[in-house]
Structure formats: C-alpha cells, structure tokens
Scaffold this motif. Structure first.
Motif, PDB file in Angstrom:
ATOM      1  N   LEU A  19      -4.266  -9.806  -5.481  1.00  0.00           N
ATOM      2  CA  LEU A  19      -4.972  -9.601  -4.218  1.00  0.00           C
ATOM      3  C   LEU A  19      -6.273  -8.824  -4.443  1.00  0.00           C
ATOM      4  O   LEU A  19      -7.330  -9.209  -3.936  1.00  0.00           O
ATOM      5  CB  LEU A  19      -4.053  -8.852  -3.250  1.00  0.00           C
ATOM      6  N   LEU A  20      -6.205  -7.735  -5.219  1.00  0.00           N
ATOM      7  CA  LEU A  20      -7.398  -6.930  -5.487  1.00  0.00           C
ATOM      8  C   LEU A  20      -8.441  -7.721  -6.273  1.00  0.00           C
ATOM      9  O   LEU A  20      -9.637  -7.661  -5.971  1.00  0.00           O
ATOM     10  CB  LEU A  20      -7.027  -5.643  -6.231  1.00  0.00           C
ATOM     11  N   GLU A  21      -7.991  -8.470  -7.270  1.00  0.00           N
ATOM     12  CA  GLU A  21      -8.929  -9.272  -8.067  1.00  0.00           C
ATOM     13  C   GLU A  21      -9.598 -10.337  -7.200  1.00  0.00           C
ATOM     14  O   GLU A  21     -10.792 -10.599  -7.349  1.00  0.00           O
ATOM     15  CB  GLU A  21      -8.198  -9.876  -9.269  1.00  0.00           C
ATOM     16  N   ASN A  22      -8.860 -10.920  -6.260  1.00  0.00           N
ATOM     17  CA  ASN A  22      -9.443 -11.898  -5.340  1.00  0.00           C
ATOM     18  C   ASN A  22     -10.462 -11.264  -4.392  1.00  0.00           C
ATOM     19  O   ASN A  22     -11.323 -11.951  -3.854  1.00  0.00           O
ATOM     20  CB  ASN A  22      -8.349 -12.616  -4.537  1.00  0.00           C
ATOM     21  N   LYS A  23     -10.361  -9.954  -4.197  1.00  0.00           N
ATOM     22  CA  LYS A  23     -11.320  -9.232  -3.353  1.00  0.00           C
ATOM     23  C   LYS A  23     -12.482  -8.659  -4.166  1.00  0.00           C
ATOM     24  O   LYS A  23     -13.282  -7.893  -3.652  1.00  0.00           O
ATOM     25  CB  LYS A  23     -10.604  -8.111  -2.585  1.00  0.00           C
ATOM     26  N   GLY A  24     -12.536  -9.011  -5.465  1.00  0.00           N
ATOM     27  CA  GLY A  24     -13.655  -8.581  -6.297  1.00  0.00           C
ATOM     28  C   GLY A  24     -13.462  -7.279  -7.052  1.00  0.00           C
ATOM     29  O   GLY A  24     -14.393  -6.785  -7.687  1.00  0.00           O
ATOM     30  N   PHE A  25     -12.259  -6.701  -7.026  1.00  0.00           N
ATOM     31  CA  PHE A  25     -11.989  -5.483  -7.783  1.00  0.00           C
ATOM     32  C   PHE A  25     -11.812  -5.823  -9.258  1.00  0.00           C
ATOM     33  O   PHE A  25     -11.306  -6.901  -9.599  1.00  0.00           O
ATOM     34  CB  PHE A  25     -10.726  -4.787  -7.261  1.00  0.00           C
ATOM     35  N   LYS A  26     -12.212  -4.915 -10.132  1.00  0.00           N
ATOM     36  CA  LYS A  26     -12.081  -5.081 -11.583  1.00  0.00           C
ATOM     37  C   LYS A  26     -11.263  -3.930 -12.158  1.00  0.00           C
ATOM     38  O   LYS A  26     -11.365  -2.789 -11.706  1.00  0.00           O
ATOM     39  CB  LYS A  26     -13.453  -5.077 -12.267  1.00  0.00           C
ATOM     40  N   ILE A  27     -10.498  -4.226 -13.207  1.00  0.00           N
ATOM     41  CA  ILE A  27      -9.737  -3.182 -13.894  1.00  0.00           C
ATOM     42  C   ILE A  27     -10.711  -2.308 -14.682  1.00  0.00           C
ATOM     43  O   ILE A  27     -11.526  -2.813 -15.442  1.00  0.00           O
ATOM     44  CB  ILE A  27      -8.688  -3.781 -14.851  1.00  0.00           C
ATOM     45  N   TYR A 126      -8.144  -0.065 -10.486  1.00  0.00           N
ATOM     46  CA  TYR A 126      -9.143  -1.064 -10.107  1.00  0.00           C
ATOM     47  C   TYR A 126     -10.303  -0.350  -9.424  1.00  0.00           C
ATOM     48  O   TYR A 126     -10.101   0.689  -8.778  1.00  0.00           O
ATOM     49  CB  TYR A 126      -8.545  -2.082  -9.128  1.00  0.00           C
ATOM     50  N   GLU A 127     -11.509  -0.936  -9.540  1.00  0.00           N
ATOM     51  CA  GLU A 127     -12.687  -0.338  -8.917  1.00  0.00           C
ATOM     52  C   GLU A 127     -13.597  -1.418  -8.356  1.00  0.00           C
ATOM     53  O   GLU A 127     -13.734  -2.501  -8.916  1.00  0.00           O
ATOM     54  CB  GLU A 127     -13.455   0.496  -9.947  1.00  0.00           C
ATOM     55  N   LEU A 169      -8.864  -3.227   3.782  1.00  0.00           N
ATOM     56  CA  LEU A 169      -8.557  -4.138   2.670  1.00  0.00           C
ATOM     57  C   LEU A 169      -7.372  -5.045   2.991  1.00  0.00           C
ATOM     58  O   LEU A 169      -7.149  -6.039   2.311  1.00  0.00           O
ATOM     59  CB  LEU A 169      -8.288  -3.353   1.388  1.00  0.00           C
ATOM     60  N   ASN A 170      -6.590  -4.661   3.999  1.00  0.00           N
ATOM     61  CA  ASN A 170      -5.458  -5.469   4.433  1.00  0.00           C
ATOM     62  C   ASN A 170      -4.501  -5.774   3.275  1.00  0.00           C
ATOM     63  O   ASN A 170      -4.143  -6.927   3.026  1.00  0.00           O
ATOM     64  CB  ASN A 170      -5.950  -6.759   5.102  1.00  0.00           C
ATOM     65  N   ILE A 171      -4.126  -4.723   2.572  1.00  0.00           N
ATOM     66  CA  ILE A 171      -3.160  -4.887   1.486  1.00  0.00           C
ATOM     67  C   ILE A 171      -1.787  -4.414   1.973  1.00  0.00           C
ATOM     68  O   ILE A 171      -1.705  -3.550   2.847  1.00  0.00           O
ATOM     69  CB  ILE A 171      -3.601  -4.169   0.188  1.00  0.00           C
ATOM     70  N   PRO A 172      -0.717  -4.994   1.446  1.00  0.00           N
ATOM     71  CA  PRO A 172       0.626  -4.665   1.937  1.00  0.00           C
ATOM     72  C   PRO A 172       1.101  -3.284   1.467  1.00  0.00           C
ATOM     73  O   PRO A 172       1.612  -3.121   0.355  1.00  0.00           O
ATOM     74  CB  PRO A 172       1.496  -5.793   1.368  1.00  0.00           C
ATOM     75  N   ILE A 173       0.892  -2.300   2.341  1.00  0.00           N
ATOM     76  CA  ILE A 173       1.321  -0.933   2.062  1.00  0.00           C
ATOM     77  C   ILE A 173       2.097  -0.391   3.252  1.00  0.00           C
ATOM     78  O   ILE A 173       1.978  -0.890   4.362  1.00  0.00           O
ATOM     79  CB  ILE A 173       0.123   0.002   1.756  1.00  0.00           C
ATOM     80  N   ASP A 174       2.855   0.645   3.016  1.00  0.00           N
ATOM     81  CA  ASP A 174       3.593   1.339   4.068  1.00  0.00           C
ATOM     82  C   ASP A 174       2.684   2.439   4.610  1.00  0.00           C
ATOM     83  O   ASP A 174       2.425   3.428   3.921  1.00  0.00           O
ATOM     84  CB  ASP A 174       4.876   1.936   3.480  1.00  0.00           C
ATOM     85  N   ILE A 175       2.196   2.257   5.829  1.00  0.00           N
ATOM     86  CA  ILE A 175       1.249   3.223   6.399  1.00  0.00           C
ATOM     87  C   ILE A 175       1.940   4.327   7.201  1.00  0.00           C
ATOM     88  O   ILE A 175       1.276   5.109   7.875  1.00  0.00           O
ATOM     89  CB  ILE A 175       0.172   2.530   7.259  1.00  0.00           C
ATOM     90  N   THR A 176       3.265   4.432   7.095  1.00  0.00           N
ATOM     91  CA  THR A 176       3.957   5.512   7.809  1.00  0.00           C
ATOM     92  C   THR A 176       3.781   6.853   7.108  1.00  0.00           C
ATOM     93  O   THR A 176       4.011   7.896   7.714  1.00  0.00           O
ATOM     94  CB  THR A 176       5.462   5.218   7.959  1.00  0.00           C
ATOM     95  N   ASP A 177       3.372   6.833   5.831  1.00  0.00           N
ATOM     96  CA  ASP A 177       3.149   8.078   5.086  1.00  0.00           C
ATOM     97  C   ASP A 177       1.996   7.855   4.111  1.00  0.00           C
ATOM     98  O   ASP A 177       2.138   7.097   3.148  1.00  0.00           O
ATOM     99  CB  ASP A 177       4.416   8.487   4.329  1.00  0.00           C
TER     100      ASP A 177
END
Length: 191
Positions: A19-27, A126-127, A169-177
């Motif tokens: 997902l990050l690589e598809n959004k243009g992030f690089k390792i 990733y950056e 970024l709409n990445i699958p994370i738990d935003i409760t904490d």
C-alpha cells in the motif's frame, strides 16, 4: 523535544508495504532492534505500575541495520511525559554509544541494575516528502507503525498533524489508540 504516534496495524505487514509503495513511499531503512530493559535492583516492583517501572529503565540497544548496512550498540534512557489518559505529551531520549552488549550489561549490573525484559523487533522505515513511517514487527507481539514529529516541518511538527496525515493516507490502522506503548504491553505479558 520530539513526539510520536504509535498505532496497531489492521492488516499484514506485506499488505501495508504494498500500500505504501503504491502511494509513492520508498524504503529508507531496514533493521532489527534488540532492546534489553534494565531497572534498578532496589525498586519495589510490587508497589509500582508498569509505567513507573519503565520510567526508571535503561535500554541496552543492539541495532543491526541492513539498509544502510551497519551496527550500533548503545545505552538509551527515555523520558516521557504521559497524560492520565495515556497520551504521550512530550518525550526525549539520551543515548550513549558503547562498543559491545557485554560491556553494556556489565556496566549496568555494576551500578545496581538488573534485567527486566527483552523486546526484539524487525523494522522497515518508509519515507515520502519528509514523512517517515516505521513499520514495527514485534517478535511474538503486535504489528505497529510509528511516526515521529518533524520539528522543522510545519506540516508534521505536532501529534495532531501526524494523526491527520496518517488518516489521510487511508491505511488500515486501529485509531482507538494513537499512543500504543509496546514496552508496557510486553511487560504485562511477563508479569
């Protein structure tokens, strides 16, 4: 003083990397972090919360980097100001590089510290455009991402701006904490 958010993943690490690589992030970094927590022997552990115990800890850190290729060993002391609700208000750390882990362990034991626990993790950082996202795969534990504030970047210099950015970024994370504390989670497992 910098700050950070740490959240749990709701997908696999491979899925997040794609997902990050598809959004243009690089390792930009890959490493294994091997932290051994040491606390003063005289602490009355049964009278202290997990957070109080960890506030006294010195970490013996062994960082084996594959990107870029190098190894760093150091003693680290973290100072965190945590609100009653668990949010990290401010934090900083002090590092002291050392030559090897055995010397570090011997030094800590000589000044009256004992081993509390060990946490080992694989990290991929990733950056993109100054935003660094560290994916943390805790051995026998959680899958997390950590994002630190960037003081000199007006768009990333507060926790609220980091929350907004990671949500955009709409990445699958738990935003409760937004302030998952891996050391407290791991300490709870062993005590």
């Amino acid at each position: 003083m910098s700050n950070e958010i740490t959240v749990r993943l709701k997908c696999s690490i491979k899925e997040l990397c794609n997902l990050l690589e598809n959004k243009g992030f690089k390792i930009v970094e890959e490493f294994t972090l091997d932290d051994t927590y040491f606390i003063p022997k005289e602490l009355k552990l049964n009278e202290m919360s997990y957070r109080e115990r960890l506030s006294k800890a010195v970490l013996l850190r062994d960082i084996e980097e594959t990107i870029p290729k190098r190894r760093t060993i150091k003693l680290t002391f973290k100072n965190k100001q945590i609100a009653d609700n668990g949010d990290i208000l401010k934090q900083n750390k002090v590092d002291c590089r050392i030559s090897d882990t055995q010397s570090g362990k011997a030094f800590l034991e000589a000044i009256g510290y004992q081993k509390l626990m060990k946490i080992k993790e694989n990290d991929i950082v990733y950056e993109k455009a100054g935003l660094k996202i560290a994916i943390k795969d805790i051995f026998n534990g959680d899958k997390l991402i950590e994002i630190e504030t960037v003081e000199e970047d007006e768009n990333l210099n507060t926790v609220d701006k980091l929350k907004q950015k990671v949500n955009e970024l709409n990445i699958p994370i738990d935003i409760t904490d937004y302030f998952v504390k891996k050391a407290e989670i791991e300490l709870e497992k062993i005590l």
